[in-house]
Design a protein around this motif. Structure first.
Motif, short mmCIF file in Angstrom:
data_model
loop_
_atom_site.label_atom_id
_atom_site.label_comp_id
_atom_site.label_asym_id
_atom_site.label_seq_id
_atom_site.Cartn_x
_atom_site.Cartn_y
_atom_site.Cartn_z
N ILE A 16 -7.41 9.53 6.74
CA ILE A 16 -7.20 10.69 5.93
C ILE A 16 -6.36 11.73 6.56
O ILE A 16 -6.45 11.89 7.93
N ARG A 17 -5.40 12.46 5.96
CA ARG A 17 -4.49 13.19 6.44
C ARG A 17 -4.54 14.51 5.91
O ARG A 17 -4.49 14.58 4.97
N PHE A 38 1.27 10.18 -6.27
CA PHE A 38 0.97 8.76 -5.94
C PHE A 38 2.14 8.10 -5.48
O PHE A 38 3.30 8.15 -5.79
N PHE A 39 1.82 7.04 -4.35
CA PHE A 39 3.02 6.55 -3.72
C PHE A 39 2.35 5.16 -3.56
O PHE A 39 1.27 5.09 -2.81
N ALA A 40 3.12 4.06 -3.89
CA ALA A 40 2.60 2.71 -3.59
C ALA A 40 3.84 1.90 -3.28
O ALA A 40 4.82 1.96 -3.91
N GLY A 41 3.87 0.86 -2.55
CA GLY A 41 5.03 0.05 -2.22
C GLY A 41 4.62 -1.37 -1.72
O GLY A 41 3.37 -1.57 -1.26
N ASP A 42 5.74 -2.32 -1.63
CA ASP A 42 5.68 -3.54 -0.96
C ASP A 42 6.81 -3.74 -0.03
O ASP A 42 7.82 -3.59 -0.64
N GLN A 43 6.52 -4.05 1.26
CA GLN A 43 7.63 -4.61 2.15
C GLN A 43 7.44 -6.00 2.61
O GLN A 43 6.53 -6.27 3.18
N GLY A 91 0.78 -1.50 -0.15
CA GLY A 91 0.03 -0.09 0.02
C GLY A 91 0.90 1.23 0.14
O GLY A 91 1.94 1.19 -0.54
N GLY A 92 0.36 2.28 0.47
CA GLY A 92 0.84 3.50 0.42
C GLY A 92 0.53 4.11 1.99
O GLY A 92 -0.61 4.87 2.01
N ASP A 108 7.77 7.08 2.62
CA ASP A 108 7.77 8.25 2.95
C ASP A 108 6.75 9.16 2.26
O ASP A 108 6.61 10.42 2.39
N GLY A 109 5.50 8.43 1.84
CA GLY A 109 4.30 8.96 1.14
C GLY A 109 3.04 8.06 1.46
O GLY A 109 3.35 6.97 1.71
N ASP A 110 1.87 8.82 1.16
CA ASP A 110 0.87 8.06 1.32
C ASP A 110 0.40 7.84 0.16
O ASP A 110 0.75 8.17 -1.25
#
Length: 438
Positions: free
Chosen positions: A409-410, A60-65, A30-31, A38-40
């Protein structure tokens, strides 16, 4: 691909020790800047340059950890891989690969060795905890692999991110009839990937106290440098469900808790995170039997001083030497070399860095946690530096133990610099965890 990488991690860890007890695999997608990166997932932002011109952008920011944790009686190890994707409006997409991990070999509790580039909060002092942020500053860790310095290798579209590589020794002692007295100590050094201009950064720390009594700690980071950092922490642990900690920081530079302010240079002006030479902190909170909890943090600088570099030039404008010194905000420092004056330091409006956060949380059920936080970051006497963040969020444990979803929501406000709401972002993440005993 993901299953193949997971298998590689598992086989690598299994080969470390024959005394395996438990392996935990966790994957987060997710993000969400609170989880990793460092992003949503999505953010609509206003961006204002130093001249005051404002434009909007959709980011847009997305990632997998993917993370594997190994635990046995004598060995704790972690291997983590993050793949991050960022797309900032008209900019091209960027991929970042961030491998990290550590191994902590502890044949006896009185002695252990550790190495890696991703300790996280494993060696954090209990009394250094910030309840509202649900985090610990880097200064509050006995050992750390990064002091706010990370390095990137690669091009504009793809790069590899790296912390410094650290190695050290640890010790853990308990005393008393019921082992109620404890002393933990650690010491080590960090070498950064590009160390051509940087010596190894030496760290050490000690954490001691009485279980169900009190906890105190002292940490020292980068002690062989003029930019050394110290921390002292004290916490009360005698009351169940109560958090009460007090902190002192020397050379506080943790960017997660500092604000930006306008910096005037001899060239072009810019906005920059502000650090402080001395700071005091406090954190407290209580969770009631009803499932409701309230938590608060405060970190404030004590003066308008910070640690910076003063550069000396010759009459031709060539740099001769750089010295680290205590600098007062609001003063322009001019140094003379061979009769020629040079404005050598940053002129920063305002004075004292300040951070505060309040968080309320409520266990709606065993599966649902609802939270609301309100955060202020400011440089006192500088209206352009004051940021307000309102952040409602929920965490839901899905049925059949198939994972946890977090979303919220930020809302960020900066009235002087952005005339109100500066960004709206949507963090969202999905985490799945599985454990296996061997």
């Amino acid at each position: 691909m993901k299953k193949r990488f997971s298998s590689i991690i598992l086989l690598s860890i299994l080969g470390i020790s024959a005394f395996a007890q438990k392996i935990t695999i966790k994957n987060t997608f997710g993000g969400d800047a609170d989880e990793f990166g460092d992003g949503d997932f999505f953010a609509h932002t206003k961006e204002t340059d130093i001249s005051g011109e404002t434009k909007t952008a959709n980011n847009f920011f997305a990632g997998d950890q993917l993370q594997a944790d190994f635990e046995s009686d004598i060995l704790t190890a972690r291997a983590r891989l993050e793949l991050l994707y960022t797309n900032s409006g008209d900019a091209s997409a960027k991929f970042t690969l961030f491998p990290s991990g550590f191994a902590h070999f502890e044949p006896i509790s009185q002695f252990g060795i550790v190495f890696g580039n991703g300790y996280g909060k494993r060696f954090a002092a209990r009394s250094a905890f910030l309840a509202a942020a649900d985090d610990t500053t880097k200064t509050g860790r006995l050992l750390t692999d990064t002091l706010g310095r990370e390095e990137y290798f690669g091009g504009e579209n793809f790069c590899v991110k790296a912390n410094g590589f650290s190695a050290g020794a640890t010790s853990n002692w308990t005393f008393g009839e019921f082992d109620e007295f404890f002393v933990k100590a650690a010491a080590g050094a960090t070498i950064y990937p590009d160390s051509s201009d940087t010596e190894a950064a030496a760290d050490f720390g000690v954490n001691a106290g009485i279980e169900d009594g009190f906890d105190f700690a002292f940490t020292a980071h980068n002690v062989n440098s003029a930019e050394r950092k110290f921390g002292a922490f004290l916490g009360l642990t005698s009351i169940q469900n109560l958090i009460l900690n007090a902190h002192f920081y020397y050379n506080f530079t943790d960017s997660d808790f500092l604000t930006e302010s306008r910096v005037e240079r001899s060239g072009a002006d810019e906005f920059k995170k502000q650090k402080t030479k001395y700071a005091l902190g406090a954190s407290g909170g209580y969770k009631f039997s009803s499932g409701f909890g309230i938590y608060a943090d405060l970190i404030s600088g004590l003066t308008n001083e910070y640690i910076g570099d003063i550069k000396y030039y010759d009459s031709d404008g060539n740099l001769i030497e750089t010295k680290t010194a205590t600098i007062v905000r609001g003063q322009t420092i001019v140094k003379y070399k061979n009769g020629k004056a040079k404005r050598t330091d940053e002129f920063v409006h305002g004075g004292v860095p300040f951070y505060s956060q309040i968080r309320v949380a409520y266990d709606v059920s065993d599966e649902v946690l609802a939270e609301m936080s309100f955060k202020i970051r400011a440089l006192l006497r500088d209206a352009d530096s004051t940021w307000f963040t309102i952040y409602p969020r929920a965490s839901v444990n899905l049925p059949q133990k198939i994972g946890t979803v977090k979303a919220g929501i930020r809302l960020d406000f900066n009235t002087a610099r952005y005339h109100g709401l500066s960004s709206v972002s949507v963090p969202i993440s999905y985490t799945y965890k599985t454990k296996k005993k061997i």
